[in-house]
Structures are given as C-alpha cells and as structure tokens.
Motif scaffolding. Structure first.
Motif: not given
Length: 243
Positions: A64, A67-68, A121-122
C-alpha cells in the motif's frame, strides 16, 4: 487528436507483455502515462523509448505504501489521475487442489486480487480531484468460467470481477467508471508456452489473441467513448467462453 488527450494514466505490470502494449498505445493516443512494474531494467528501457510523456516507477503492487507513492508522484509530475489500468498479475502451472500450498494461494491472491483493491483505493481521491475517471481492471476468462487446476488464479480473477461491480456502484456518483476486461488466450510471455496450432483450432475464431486486440478494448474503456459503461465485464476471448 488522440482518444486520450488530456488524460493522466497509471498502468501496472507494464514493463512487458500486454501492459507494455497498453502503455505504448496510451502515449500514442495523447495520455501522460506512469507505468509500473517490479522489472526495473525492462521498465526503464520502455520509458527511454517513449519519451517525456511516460514515466516508469518500480512498484510492488501488493504494498500500500508503494501505491501511495506512485499516485503522489503521478500527481506531482502530470497532475491528478484520470485513468487506472490494473494490469499486474501472475499465473502458476496447473496443480491439483489438494496439493496447493497456502503460501502459493496467498501469493496469487496478493498480486492478482489485493493489488486491484489497493489500486482502486489509492486513486479514488486523485480521480475526484480530476472530476472523474475510468478504472479498468484486467481479470480473465477465468473470472467468468473458471480454469482447470488453477484454484488460486480462478479465485483471484472472479474476485476482480466482483470488486469491479462493487466499486462501480460506489464511485459512479463521482463520475468514476469501473469495468473489468476478461481476456482468453492472448499471446504473451505468460501464456505462449500454452498456445499451440492445435489448441488454436479449437477456438471459434481459430486463433489466439494478440496483445494489441486487448489494448483496443482497454483504450475504449479508458476513453470518454465508453462514458455510459460501468460495472460491466468485457470479454475478449475469441469466442472460447461461448462453447
């Protein structure tokens, strides 16, 4: 004018194969593209080929924080994200259900399924800034009818199909469209060992697909030409699933 003029896209698993084909076409059609992969050498070579409208970032799609960082770099360099193509994926040889190690199952789920969740989501916040967008999730024919002795792969690809529908229901109010693409046998490094002339004769169109044929569909879904399509699965399998 290109079909993607003014678009900012992220494409995962794009250092080679279908992802690289998507990336080349997106740049040609006017998009600014951040493409990612764990294959750093191949990714940088493609970036050098494509010039200033393409940027390669080494990226673990199961992480994650990665991804950010990818979304932030995309915004910093090109602006808010308007297209995401969740293309990264892995496959494994056929294996009997009772012999599948849980670690192997979880690895396939992490790359093929969890990465799609993390990607959607990102980018949502960035797409809201852009005033809308298109998410294209690459599933498989195995997300429609299943694949023999590929329990993990089938599970992951059915999940992508379902997550696509759930996300489409939620994100439509923000003018973010979400669709899934379900290729059959396409000639890539991942599948070429499976394709033979004899096998191709069993397909209704008597041929395996070319990466460019999938790209044509992905391009349509990424572009404004598909403005009223969301929450749907688009099958590109040469008729294999109709049998």
């Amino acid at each position: 004018m290109g079909h993607l003029d003014g678009k900012v896209a992220i494409i995962t698993g794009a250092a080679r194969g279908m992802g690289a084909t998507h990336t080349r076409r997106f740049v040609k059609e006017g998009a600014k593209v951040v493409f990612t992969d764990i294959l750093e050498k191949e990714g940088q070579a493609l970036a050098d080929e494509l010039g200033n409208n393409a940027l390669f970032i080494k990226h673990d799609v199961t992480n994650e924080e990665d991804w950010i960082e990818v979304v932030q770099k995309t915004e910093d360099i090109f602006g808010p994200v308007s297209v995401l193509v969740n293309n990264a994926g892995i496959d494994l040889p056929e294996v009997n259900l009772e012999d599948v190690p849980i670690a192997t199952y979880e690895k396939v789920i992490a790359v093929n399924q969890n990465s799609v969740f993390l990607g959607m989501k990102s980018v949502t916040s960035s797409m809201k800034k852009a005033g809308g967008g298109s998410i294209v999730n690459i599933s498989s024919l195995a997300g429609i009818i299943g694949a023999y002795k590929k329990i993990a792969y089938t599970a992951s690809k059915f999940a992508v199909r379902g997550m696509t529908k759930a996300a489409a229901l939620e994100l439509g109010v923000y003018k973010i469209r979400v669709n899934s693409v379900h290729p059959g046998f396409i000639k890539t490094d991942m599948t070429k060992h499976l394709i033979s002339p004899e096998l191709e004769q069993a397909f209704p169109l008597r041929k395996a697909g070319e990466p460019e044929e999938v790209t044509n569909l992905v391009l349509y879904l990424a572009s404004d030409e598909s403005s009223y399509s969301t929450g749907s699965e688009f099958i590109i399998d040469g008729g294999l699933g109709a049998q």
